[in-house]
Design a protein around this motif. Sequence first.
Motif, PDB file in Angstrom:
ATOM      1  N   THR A 177     -14.459  -1.673   4.781  1.00 18.59           N
ATOM      2  CA  THR A 177     -13.590  -0.578   5.199  1.00 18.59           C
ATOM      3  C   THR A 177     -14.277   0.302   6.237  1.00 18.59           C
ATOM      4  O   THR A 177     -15.501   0.289   6.381  1.00 18.59           O
ATOM      5  CB  THR A 177     -13.190   0.301   3.993  1.00 18.59           C
TER       6      THR A 177
ATOM      7  N   TRP B  93     -11.253  -7.822   0.957  1.00 20.05           N
ATOM      8  CA  TRP B  93     -10.154  -6.926   1.323  1.00 20.05           C
ATOM      9  C   TRP B  93     -10.688  -5.964   2.384  1.00 20.05           C
ATOM     10  O   TRP B  93     -11.634  -5.221   2.133  1.00 20.05           O
ATOM     11  CB  TRP B  93      -9.645  -6.170   0.100  1.00 20.05           C
ATOM     12  N   ALA B  94     -10.101  -6.017   3.598  1.00 28.66           N
ATOM     13  CA  ALA B  94     -10.594  -5.228   4.731  1.00 28.66           C
ATOM     14  C   ALA B  94      -9.505  -4.299   5.226  1.00 28.66           C
ATOM     15  O   ALA B  94      -8.341  -4.692   5.377  1.00 28.66           O
ATOM     16  CB  ALA B  94     -11.052  -6.149   5.869  1.00 28.66           C
ATOM     17  N   CYS B  95      -9.896  -3.049   5.500  1.00 28.67           N
ATOM     18  CA  CYS B  95      -8.941  -2.063   5.993  1.00 28.67           C
ATOM     19  C   CYS B  95      -9.682  -1.093   6.900  1.00 28.67           C
ATOM     20  O   CYS B  95     -10.721  -0.551   6.521  1.00 28.67           O
ATOM     21  CB  CYS B  95      -8.294  -1.312   4.832  1.00 28.67           C
TER      22      CYS B  95
ATOM     23  N   LEU C 182     -10.606  -5.052  12.446  1.00 26.54           N
ATOM     24  CA  LEU C 182      -9.846  -6.072  11.729  1.00 26.54           C
ATOM     25  C   LEU C 182      -9.644  -7.323  12.571  1.00 26.54           C
ATOM     26  O   LEU C 182      -9.678  -8.443  12.053  1.00 26.54           O
ATOM     27  CB  LEU C 182      -8.503  -5.506  11.277  1.00 26.54           C
TER      28      LEU C 182
ATOM     29  N   GLU D 286     -10.985 -10.915  11.273  1.00 22.92           N
ATOM     30  CA  GLU D 286     -10.109 -12.078  11.132  1.00 22.92           C
ATOM     31  C   GLU D 286     -10.656 -13.271  11.920  1.00 22.92           C
ATOM     32  O   GLU D 286     -10.635 -14.417  11.447  1.00 22.92           O
ATOM     33  CB  GLU D 286      -8.700 -11.725  11.583  1.00 22.92           C
TER      34      GLU D 286
ATOM     35  N   THR E 210      -6.102  -8.308   4.749  1.00 24.67           N
ATOM     36  CA  THR E 210      -6.255  -7.123   5.603  1.00 24.67           C
ATOM     37  C   THR E 210      -5.056  -6.203   5.471  1.00 24.67           C
ATOM     38  O   THR E 210      -3.944  -6.631   5.142  1.00 24.67           O
ATOM     39  CB  THR E 210      -6.415  -7.520   7.090  1.00 24.67           C
TER      40      THR E 210
ATOM     41  N   ARG F  72      -3.313  -3.183   7.864  1.00 24.62           N
ATOM     42  CA  ARG F  72      -3.307  -2.525   9.161  1.00 24.62           C
ATOM     43  C   ARG F  72      -2.393  -1.323   9.087  1.00 24.62           C
ATOM     44  O   ARG F  72      -1.210  -1.446   8.792  1.00 24.62           O
ATOM     45  CB  ARG F  72      -2.823  -3.487  10.261  1.00 24.62           C
TER      46      ARG F  72
END
Length: 363
Positions: free
Chosen positions: A158, A238-240, A246, A250, A264, A266
Motif C-alpha cells: 500500500t 492485495w495492493a492499493c 499499481l 501489475e 488491486t 484503484r
Amino acid sequence: MSTTTPRPSGKIALRDRVLRLAETITTPLLPEDYLDIVAPLRSGADLRGRIVAIDPEGPDAATVTIRPGRGWRGHVPGQYIRVGVDVDGVRQWRAYSVTSVAGRADECISITVKAIPDGVVSNHLVRRAQPGTVIQLDQAQGDFVLPDPAPAKILFLTAGSGITPVMGMLRNGAHTAADVVLLHSAPTEADVIFGAELRRLAAEGAIRLVERHTDVDGMLTVDELDDLVPDHCERQTWACGPIGLLDAVEEHWAGRGVAEQLHTERFRPTVISPGEGGTVTFSKAGVTLDADGSTAILDAGESAGVLMPSGCRMGICYGCVLPLREGAVRDLRTGDITVAVPGDGVLIQTCISAAAGACDIEL
C-alpha cells in the motif's frame, strides 16, 4: 353490467383524510420531507448516516465515525461506501473504504479520509465537518476483500491512503489466521495513517511491517521487492495506492507469471495519453464545445457552464451516466472506443469518457 365499489373502512378513510390534510398544510413539501428532518435515519428512508465523531489520523487525515440508518446492511472488510456530503450547498459524492470492525457493538462504522490538494469533499470532512451532521450513504460494495478461508501467506502492498481498506482487514483479524507482511509507503513517518496502530501490531509480532518513507528513502520501485519481501511471489497480494505504483505492480506480477495472485484496488481512473478529441454537443442545453482527448466529458461540460449530473467521479457509482446520441467517446481507463449512431442512445459514464471525434450528448 354494473359494478359496486366497496366503501373504505372507517379507519382507512380517516387515515386518508389525515394524510390529505397533512399534505395540504405542508405543501410544497410532503409529510415524508418533514420526517426526513426529525428522523433522517428512520427505516424506509433513503439510507443516511449521522457523523458522531471525527478523530485526527496524522496531519492531513481523519477517521469519521458514522451511525448509519436502519437500512444499513453491513460490510465485508476491505469494501468501500459512497458518501454524499453537502459542501457549500452542493451535494458531492465520494467513495471511501470502511476502516472499522464489522458488526460493532455500537452499530457505527468508520471511514478514514486523507485530505488531498483541491479535494472538495476530503478537505471538508477532515477540516470542516462537525459531529451531528447527517450525510447520505450507499450500501457497501467492492471485491477488494479476503477469501474465506484466508490464504496462509499474505502481502499487503500500500501507499498513502491505500492503507485504508487494508486497515479494515487487519482490524477484523486478517493477521490472526495468516502470515502477514505489510509494505507501506508514505512521505514521512508522521504521514503514515494508522502509524501507531500498525507499529504496535508489528511490535506484538502480529504482522511484519516494512515502512518506506519516500522523502528520505525515495520512491518504492518493484525492483526492490526481491530484497524487501523475498517471498512476495509466493504470497497472495492485495495492493492499493497511486495509479503508477499499481501499474508497475501489475506488470511485475504478470512478468513473474503469478498475476492471478495479485488483487488491486484503484481509487482513481487511469488517464491515457491525449487522443484526437472533438466537438461535444449537449443537445438540450444548446451548448457545443471543443474538448481534447484527455479531458473527461463531465469536466469539459462543467467548465462550459453545463449543469452535469455526477457522483463519485471515478467510474464507480454511475451517477454521471448520460445517453450518447451520436458520435464516439474513449474510455480514459482502457482506451476502448464507444460509437453511437442516431437512435442508439448508448449510455456512457461522462466522468471517465472523453471525446473521440464529434459527439452529441443528450442533456
